[in-house]
Design a protein around this motif. Structure first.
Motif, short mmCIF file in Angstrom:
data_model
loop_
_atom_site.label_atom_id
_atom_site.label_comp_id
_atom_site.label_asym_id
_atom_site.label_seq_id
_atom_site.Cartn_x
_atom_site.Cartn_y
_atom_site.Cartn_z
N GLU A 186 0.88 -1.18 0.00
CA GLU A 186 0.00 0.00 0.00
C GLU A 186 0.91 1.21 0.00
N MET A 187 0.94 1.89 -1.13
CA MET A 187 1.85 3.02 -1.31
C MET A 187 1.06 4.26 -1.69
N ASN A 188 1.21 5.32 -0.91
CA ASN A 188 0.68 6.63 -1.27
C ASN A 188 1.82 7.40 -1.93
N PHE A 221 -1.57 9.58 -6.07
CA PHE A 221 -2.32 8.34 -6.26
C PHE A 221 -1.96 7.33 -5.17
N ARG A 222 -2.81 6.34 -5.03
CA ARG A 222 -2.57 5.24 -4.10
C ARG A 222 -2.49 3.94 -4.88
N SER A 223 -1.44 3.17 -4.63
CA SER A 223 -1.27 1.86 -5.25
C SER A 223 -1.37 0.81 -4.14
N TYR A 224 -2.15 -0.25 -4.38
CA TYR A 224 -2.38 -1.22 -3.31
C TYR A 224 -2.58 -2.62 -3.90
N GLY A 225 -2.52 -3.64 -3.02
CA GLY A 225 -2.70 -5.02 -3.46
C GLY A 225 -1.40 -5.62 -3.95
#
Length: 480
Positions: A373-375, A427-431
Motif C-alpha cells: 500500500e503506497m501513497n 495516487f494510491r497503489s495497493y494489493g
C-alpha cells in the motif's frame, strides 16, 4: 525462499563442523576429497571442492575452502566416485569461490567458540521458482537415497520407523511439559563477540517461471560487523552493524532490463528488546538509492495510464510517465523492516528527467507476498508541465470563446492538480504490486466535464455551483 536460505546456511554449518571436528578432535587431515564425500553423504547433491587450506599456527587459525560447487545428484555422487574419475560439473546451481573462516582453535580446545571472521566469497546461485510454488534448490538439501552405492541407511524402513517413534515420544513429552517461554537473549549461554560475517561480491539469479521475470542481484556485499550480544547486559551489549550493497535488476518478459536499483544500505541493529530480552520484531535501516538507478514498465504507472485519457481531453499530456525514469542523484531515506514488511519512515522524493516520484511516509511493501500500500505522487518536470498547462489554457480559451481570464479559470478548475507550477498527480497503489489497484487523488472526470460544456457558465461566475454538481469533485480540495 526461506527453505533455500536455511539450506544454504545448513551447508556452511556442515562444512565448518566437518573441518573443525576433523582437525580439532579427530586429528584428521581434511582434504577436498574428504569434504566432498561427507557433503554427498548428507545432502542430495553432486558436490565439488577444489582445495582446503588450514593454518593452525597463527593466534587466530584460519580455514579456507575453495571452489565449492553443488549440482543435481548423479551416478558419480551415488557411487562416491573419486574426484579424479569424475568429469567436470558444468551446470552447478550453487558456486562458492571461497569460504574464509578465522577461528581460535586454542579456545575451541577449551570448549569455547571464538569466531573472528566468516566470509563467503563470490557466491553464484541460480534459483528457479516453478509455477506450483516449488524451486530447483530445495530438493538438493534433502537426504540422498543412495550413499556410496548403497541405500542410505538413514532412509531404511527401520531407520524411518525408529525416527518416527522418537519424534512421537518427544511430542508426548512436550505435551506434558509446561508451555515453554519465548526465546530471549538470556537463553544465550555465553556473550557473543564476532568480528565479521558476510558475503563478498555475490551474484544471485532468480527465474520466475509463472511470470517469465528474472531478478538478478549483482555485486552483493552483505556484512554483519562488530556483533556484540550479552544477554545479561543488553543495555551495553546489544548491537550488530549491518551493511547491504547490491545492484538489483529486474528483467521483464521481453528479456530487457525493466528496472535497476543500485542500493547502499546500512544500519546499527539492536537484535533484542532491552527490557524483555525478546527478539526485536522491527529494525531500522538507512537506505541510499544511487544515481543511475532506473525504472520503466512500472505496473502502477500502466494502471494510471488507463485513467489518463480524461486528462488528455483536458489538455494535460502525461505520456512521459511511460518512459524510462533514471534517478538524477543519490537519494537517502529510512525504512523499517519486520516480518517481511518494509515501511517508509519519511517522505523521499526520487527525481528523474521527466518527473519526480514522491513516496509518502507510512507506505509499505511486504516482500514475502508482494502485497503493498503506497501513497505516492508524480510531480511532472517543469518544462513538460508548462506545455501541458498551456494546452489546458488553450482549451479553456477555445471553449470560452475568449471570455474571462484563462489562467484564472484554469487555476479554479484544476485546483491542487498544479503544485509550484508543475502538474501533480497523487495516487494510491495497493494489493499485489505486480497487478496493483490504483486510486487517483484527482477527480479527473470533473476536470474534463468542466472544461467541456460547463466552462461557459464558469466564465459567468458559476464555477462554485458547477463544482458541486460534479460527483467526487471534493477530491480536488483534498490533494496534497
Amino acid at each position: 525462499m526461506k527453505k533455500i536460505v536455511y539450506g544454504l546456511l545448513g551447508l556452511i554449518v556442515l562444512i565448518l563442523a566437518l573441518v573443525i571436528t576433523a582437525v580439532a578432535f579427530a586429528g584428521k587431515i581434511v582434504t577436498n576429497e574428504f569434504l566432498v564425500t561427507q557433503i554427498e553423504a548428507a545432502l542430495n547433491v553432486r558436490a565439488n571442492v577444489t582445495k582446503v587450506n588450514i593454518n593452525l599456527l597463527s593466534v587466530l587459525s584460519s580455514i579456507e575452502v575453495e571452489g565449492i560447487a553443488l549440482g543435481v545428484r548423479d551416478s558419480y555422487a551415488n557411487e562416491a566416485k573419486p574426484l579424479s574419475e569424475r568429469p567436470e560439473m558444468k551446470s552447478a546451481a550453487i558456486n562458492l569461490t571461497k569460504v574464509d573462516l578465522k577461528v581460535s582453535f586454542v579456545e575451541l580446545l577449551k570448549g569455547k567458540f571464538q569466531l573472528d571472521q566468516l566470509i563467503l566469497k563470490e557466491p553464484d546461485i541460480s534459483v528457479v521458482l516453478f509455477e506450483d510454488g516449488g524451486n530447483n534448490l530445495t530438493p538438493l538439501f534433502k537426504p540422498p537415497l543412495i550413499v556410496a552405492g548403497q541405500p542410505n541407511p538413514a532412509l531404511t524402513p527401520e531407520a524411518i520407523a525408529e525416527k518416527k517413534k522418537e519424534e512421537e515420544e518427544k511430542a508426548k513429552e512436550k505435551l506434558l511439559e509446561e508451555p515453554s517461554a519465548p526465546f530471549t537473549a538470556k537463553d544465550i549461554p555465553v556473550a557473543i563477540k564476532i568480528g565479521f560475517v558476510g558475503i563478498k561480491n555475490g551474484n544471485i539469479e532468480v527465474v520466475m517461471k509463472k511470470t517469465s521475470q528474472v531478478i538478478k542481484i549483482k555485486a552483493l556485499e552483505l556484512g554483519l560487523k562488530d556483533i556484540d550480544i550479552d544477554g545479561s547486559n543488553l543495555e551495553a551489549h546489544n548491537s550488530v552493524d549491518v551493511n547491504f550493497d547490491a545492484n538489483l535488476i529486474i528483467i521483464g518478459k521481453n528479456k530487457e532490463e525493466s528496472s535497476k536499483f543500485l542500493l547502499d544500505t546500512s544500519g546499527k541493529v539492536a537484535p533484542f528488546v532491552v527490557k524483555t530480552g525478546l527478539v526485536n520484531p522491527v529494525v531500522t535501516y538507512k537506505v541510499t538509492m544511487l544515481a543511475g538507478s532506473f525504472m520503466s514498465g512500472f505496473a502502477a504507472f500502466d494502471s494510471i495510464a488507463g485513467e489518463l485519457p480524461l486528462l488528455n481531453q483536458a489538455g494535460l499530456k502525461m505520456d512521459k510517465i511511460a518512459e524510462k525514469a533514471e534517478l538524477n542523484k543519490d537519494v537517502t531515506f529510512n525504512v523499517s523492516y519486520g516480518n517481511g514488511k518494509v515501511t517508509f519512515l519519511d517522505d523521499p522524493t526520487f527525481p528523474s528527467k521527466n518527473y519526480d516520484l514522491q513516496i509518502v511516509k507510512g507506505s509499505y511493501i511486504i516482500v514475502t507476498n508482494n502485497n503493498h500500500e503506497m501513497n505516492m505522487g508524480i510531480l511532472y518536470e517543469k518544462n513538460e508541465s508548462k506545455k501541458s498547462i498551456d494546452g489546458v489554457d488553450a482549451k479553456i480559451k477555445e471553449a470560452s470563446k475568449g471570455q474571462g481570464n484563462p489562467v484564472e479559470l484554469r487555476n479554479k478548475l484544476l485546483g491542487n492538480l498544479i503544485k509550484n507550477d508543475r502538474i501533480n498527480i497523487p495516487f494510491r497503489s495497493y494489493g499485489d504490486i505486480r497487478n496493483p489497484g490504483i486510486e487517483l487523488g484527482v477527480a479527473v472526470g470533473s476536470i474534463s466535464d468542466l472544461i467541456g460544456g460547463a466552462v461557459k457558465d464558469a466564465v459567468k461566475g458559476k464555477i462554485g455551483e458547477e463544482l458541486k454538481k460534479v460527483p467526487g469533485s471534493d477530491a480536488l480540495k483534498k490533494l496534497f
